[in-house]
Scaffold this active site. Structure first.
Site, short mmCIF file in Angstrom:
data_model
loop_
_atom_site.label_atom_id
_atom_site.label_comp_id
_atom_site.label_asym_id
_atom_site.label_seq_id
_atom_site.Cartn_x
_atom_site.Cartn_y
_atom_site.Cartn_z
N SER A 5 45.52 58.82 72.99
CA SER A 5 45.67 60.11 73.67
C SER A 5 45.64 59.99 75.19
O SER A 5 46.04 60.93 75.89
CB SER A 5 44.56 61.07 73.22
OG SER A 5 43.27 60.51 73.44
N ASP B 54 38.59 67.58 79.43
CA ASP B 54 37.88 68.05 78.24
C ASP B 54 36.72 67.10 77.97
O ASP B 54 36.24 66.45 78.90
CB ASP B 54 38.84 68.19 77.05
CG ASP B 54 39.45 66.86 76.61
OD1 ASP B 54 39.02 65.80 77.10
OD2 ASP B 54 40.38 66.88 75.77
N HIS C 256 38.88 63.29 77.88
CA HIS C 256 40.06 62.86 78.63
C HIS C 256 39.96 63.16 80.11
O HIS C 256 39.48 64.23 80.50
CB HIS C 256 41.30 63.54 78.04
CG HIS C 256 41.48 63.27 76.58
ND1 HIS C 256 41.12 64.17 75.61
CD2 HIS C 256 41.95 62.16 75.95
CE1 HIS C 256 41.37 63.64 74.42
NE2 HIS C 256 41.87 62.42 74.59
#
Length: 357
Positions: A40, A321, A324
């Site tokens: 991610s 978040d 990340h």
């Protein structure tokens, strides 16, 4: 104290922004193509159509990205996006899920949220494109390129000039080793044994990238997973800035990865592997820890709550978040990966040097 933290990070980011303006050049890209493998931290939309909880194709993700919501797990650009710009590519490298024949000649992004080196990592969240599956996708892209270029020898030589970036391994801890209620790895292996098993499997995957034609490979080490807001909330820190035992476990992996890069450079004399040391790059200036409060409102899974309002001053946040980095953090990481600020940032050389080889 809060002012000091903000100021320290502001100075770090300012240095990163200086690098961006100094080294983004007009004209042809420095290499013909750029291929991206990972999780991610680099995913640009490959998970959007998958059945998984690991998705970022909703606001407030992408709030600062030119195209808005795309599936990137941050407010703006990822590290890979910014490195692509620094290499001179005029457009972002397309995700594998949507890459057209007209686009693939400049590279493809295979990254997938919750993916790991190990096949099972992240499986409790749903589908994901593991590193092994990303390599299979890369084989398909090479076949498509060969068909388009109608000359296998030309394609082989073309691929040797490209940059290959691999940024994976965090989910083998976050969504595997650190969840003993679901995964057995922490019962099977000590932290040192697990790092060794991971690096051994990763070595085979990096060799596969080489065997598929890569000769310029940038391998990202893992960041300090124990400093992410989600892991701090889950485990506590015993009064320390971060969860130290997690960072210690991850450092075992990073140390072995550095040795692997050195060995690959010895074993494959016609290729150049380099390590990007995220621990060095993300280290706070002085003894003051960087702020670790997420910018967006996060749910139990550590991701942004859909349609929630993020913080207003995103230029002063490290994390967007629970896991990340914000775009401004990605800017600092990318620019120091591209041109190292201190010798420990990259080994044996930075990405700008890799591109020139």
């Amino acid at each position: 104290m809060k002012y000091q933290l903000s100021l320290a990070f502001h100075v770090l980011v300012y240095l990163g922004l200086i690098n961006v303006t100094a080294f983004v050049v007009s004209g042809e890209p420095q290499v013909p193509c750029f291929f991206i493998f990972g999780d991610s931290l680099v995913d640009s939309g490959n998970n959007n159509a998958l059945t998984t909880a690991a998705k970022a194709n909703y606001r407030p993700y992408g709030i600062d990205f030119p195209q808005g919501v795309t599936g990137r797990f941050t407010n703006g650009r990822t590290v890979a996006d910014i490195i692509g710009q620094l290499l001179g590519f005029p457009r972002f490298i397309p995700p594998y899920a949507t890459a057209t024949d007209q686009e693939i000649s400049t590279g493809v992004n295979y990254g997938s949220g919750s993916a790991g080196i190990r096949e099972e990592s992240g499986s409790h969240l749903g589908d994901r494109i593991s590193m092994d599956r990303q390599l299979l996708n890369h084989e398909i892209i090479i076949s498509r390129l060969s068909a388009l270029q109608s000359n296998k020898t030309f394609t082989d030589e073309y691929l040797k000039k490209c940059i290959y970036l691999s940024n994976i391994g965090s989910n083998d801890y976050i969504n595997n080793y650190l969840i003993p209620s679901i995964y057995s790895t922490s019962k099977t292996y000590t932290a040192d044994e697990y790092a060794a098993v991971l690096v051994q499997q990763y070595s085979q995957q990096l060799k596969t990238i080489y065997n598929l034609g890569a000769r310029k490979i940038a391998v990202f080490g893992l960041g300090q997973v124990g400093c992410t807001p989600a892991e701090i909330k889950r485990f506590g820190t015993n009064g320390k800035p971060c969860v130290e035992w997690i960072n210690d476990a991850v450092q075992l992996f990073n140390d072995k990865l550095k040795s692997l890069v050195a060995k690959l450079n010895t074993d494959y004399q016609d290729a150049r592997f380099t390590l990007i040391n995220l621990t060095s790059i993300s280290a706070p200036q002085g003894d003051v820890p960087l702020p670790n409060t997420p910018c967006c409102q996060v749910g139990e899974d550590g991701q942004c709550v859909p349609d929630s309002k993020p913080c207003l001053v995103r230029a002063l946040t490290v994390f967007y978040d629970g896991f990340h980095p914000s775009e401004i953090s990605n800017t600092a990481i990318a620019t120091r990966s591209y041109i190292s600020v201190i010798p420990t940032d990259t080994y044996p050389y930075d990405i700008s040097h890799l591109a020139r080889l």
